[in-house]
Design a protein around this motif. Sequence first.
Motif, PDB file in Angstrom:
ATOM      1  N   ASP A  64      52.077  78.302  64.281  1.00 43.37           N
ATOM      2  CA  ASP A  64      52.645  79.429  63.532  1.00 43.37           C
ATOM      3  C   ASP A  64      53.751  80.108  64.325  1.00 43.37           C
ATOM      4  OD1 ASP A  64      50.912  78.959  61.448  1.00 43.37           O
ATOM      5  OD2 ASP A  64      49.492  80.540  62.017  1.00 43.37           O
ATOM      6  N   GLU A  65      53.506  80.333  65.613  1.00 41.25           N
ATOM      7  CA  GLU A  65      54.500  81.005  66.451  1.00 41.25           C
ATOM      8  C   GLU A  65      55.751  80.147  66.635  1.00 41.25           C
ATOM      9  OE1 GLU A  65      54.433  84.176  67.431  1.00 41.25           O
ATOM     10  OE2 GLU A  65      52.549  84.304  66.321  1.00 41.25           O
ATOM     11  N   VAL A  66      55.562  78.845  66.756  1.00 41.73           N
ATOM     12  CA  VAL A  66      56.722  77.950  66.897  1.00 41.73           C
ATOM     13  C   VAL A  66      57.564  77.995  65.629  1.00 41.73           C
ATOM     14  CG1 VAL A  66      57.405  75.515  67.048  1.00 41.73           C
ATOM     15  CG2 VAL A  66      55.726  76.434  68.646  1.00 41.73           C
ATOM     16  N   SER A  67      56.903  77.979  64.475  1.00 46.72           N
ATOM     17  CA  SER A  67      57.659  78.031  63.216  1.00 46.72           C
ATOM     18  C   SER A  67      58.352  79.379  63.047  1.00 46.72           C
ATOM     19  CB  SER A  67      56.753  77.732  62.022  1.00 46.72           C
ATOM     20  OG  SER A  67      55.785  78.748  61.859  1.00 46.72           O
ATOM     21  N   LYS A  68      57.746  80.456  63.556  1.00 48.01           N
ATOM     22  CA  LYS A  68      58.387  81.778  63.489  1.00 48.01           C
ATOM     23  C   LYS A  68      59.593  81.854  64.415  1.00 48.01           C
ATOM     24  CE  LYS A  68      54.214  84.416  62.368  1.00 48.01           C
ATOM     25  NZ  LYS A  68      53.249  85.394  62.910  1.00 48.01           N
ATOM     26  N   LYS A  70      61.604  79.426  65.269  1.00 49.44           N
ATOM     27  CA  LYS A  70      62.635  78.438  64.963  1.00 49.44           C
ATOM     28  C   LYS A  70      63.984  79.083  64.599  1.00 49.44           C
ATOM     29  CE  LYS A  70      62.975  73.939  62.837  1.00 49.44           C
ATOM     30  NZ  LYS A  70      62.335  72.942  62.022  1.00 49.44           N
ATOM     31  N   PRO A  71      64.029  80.106  63.741  1.00 48.11           N
ATOM     32  CA  PRO A  71      65.332  80.729  63.446  1.00 48.11           C
ATOM     33  C   PRO A  71      66.010  81.314  64.682  1.00 48.11           C
ATOM     34  CG  PRO A  71      63.691  81.445  61.844  1.00 48.11           C
ATOM     35  CD  PRO A  71      62.976  80.675  62.906  1.00 48.11           C
ATOM     36  N   THR A  72      65.239  81.895  65.576  1.00 43.26           N
ATOM     37  CA  THR A  72      65.810  82.463  66.794  1.00 43.26           C
ATOM     38  C   THR A  72      66.392  81.368  67.677  1.00 43.26           C
ATOM     39  OG1 THR A  72      64.145  84.221  66.704  1.00 43.26           O
ATOM     40  CG2 THR A  72      65.292  83.901  68.807  1.00 43.26           C
ATOM     41  N   ILE A  73      65.676  80.281  67.807  1.00 40.62           N
ATOM     42  CA  ILE A  73      66.160  79.167  68.629  1.00 40.62           C
ATOM     43  C   ILE A  73      67.433  78.581  68.025  1.00 40.62           C
ATOM     44  CG2 ILE A  73      65.611  76.822  69.398  1.00 40.62           C
ATOM     45  CD1 ILE A  73      62.672  77.766  69.634  1.00 40.62           C
ATOM     46  N   GLU A  74      67.463  78.450  66.708  1.00 40.64           N
ATOM     47  CA  GLU A  74      68.667  77.934  66.048  1.00 40.64           C
ATOM     48  C   GLU A  74      69.850  78.874  66.243  1.00 40.64           C
ATOM     49  OE1 GLU A  74      67.353  77.266  62.041  1.00 40.64           O
ATOM     50  OE2 GLU A  74      66.387  75.358  62.557  1.00 40.64           O
ATOM     51  N   ALA A  75      69.592  80.183  66.171  1.00 42.38           N
ATOM     52  CA  ALA A  75      70.667  81.155  66.392  1.00 42.38           C
ATOM     53  C   ALA A  75      71.177  81.086  67.829  1.00 42.38           C
ATOM     54  CB  ALA A  75      70.180  82.565  66.065  1.00 42.38           C
ATOM     55  N   MET A  76      70.262  80.916  68.773  1.00 42.69           N
ATOM     56  CA  MET A  76      70.668  80.795  70.179  1.00 42.69           C
ATOM     57  C   MET A  76      71.515  79.536  70.379  1.00 42.69           C
ATOM     58  SD  MET A  76      67.172  81.986  72.139  1.00 42.69           S
ATOM     59  CE  MET A  76      67.685  81.351  73.691  1.00 42.69           C
TER      60      MET A  76
END
Length: 103
Positions: A64-68, A70-76
């Motif tokens: 769940d935390e990894v899926s949450k 994901k948008p932050t990692i993509e933005a980075m």
Amino acid sequence: MIKSMLKLLGLSAAGLAAYLVVTKHDPKEFANSVYSSTKDKINGVSNVLDQKNKLTANISKLQDEVSKSKPTIEAMQKDIDEYQFKINPHVDLINQRINNITK
């Protein structure tokens, strides 16, 4: 069928009696040791199952935390790509000057 089961039970009892006589164990002590070792094994299996359930729950939380995140990692990653695009000409210029100096 019942006769066969009774024969098997009789043979098992005779085998147990022979084992107790040969090893000189007290039947009460033997029964207690079998009971306590069986109880320990049941507790061990119960502990393993509890730990398995905890691990499954923790894996679910991690997913769940990894899926949450994901948008932050993509933005980075987008910011990193943009930064690299901006600094590439400067890095190329620096590398070119270093090559000119070392010639």
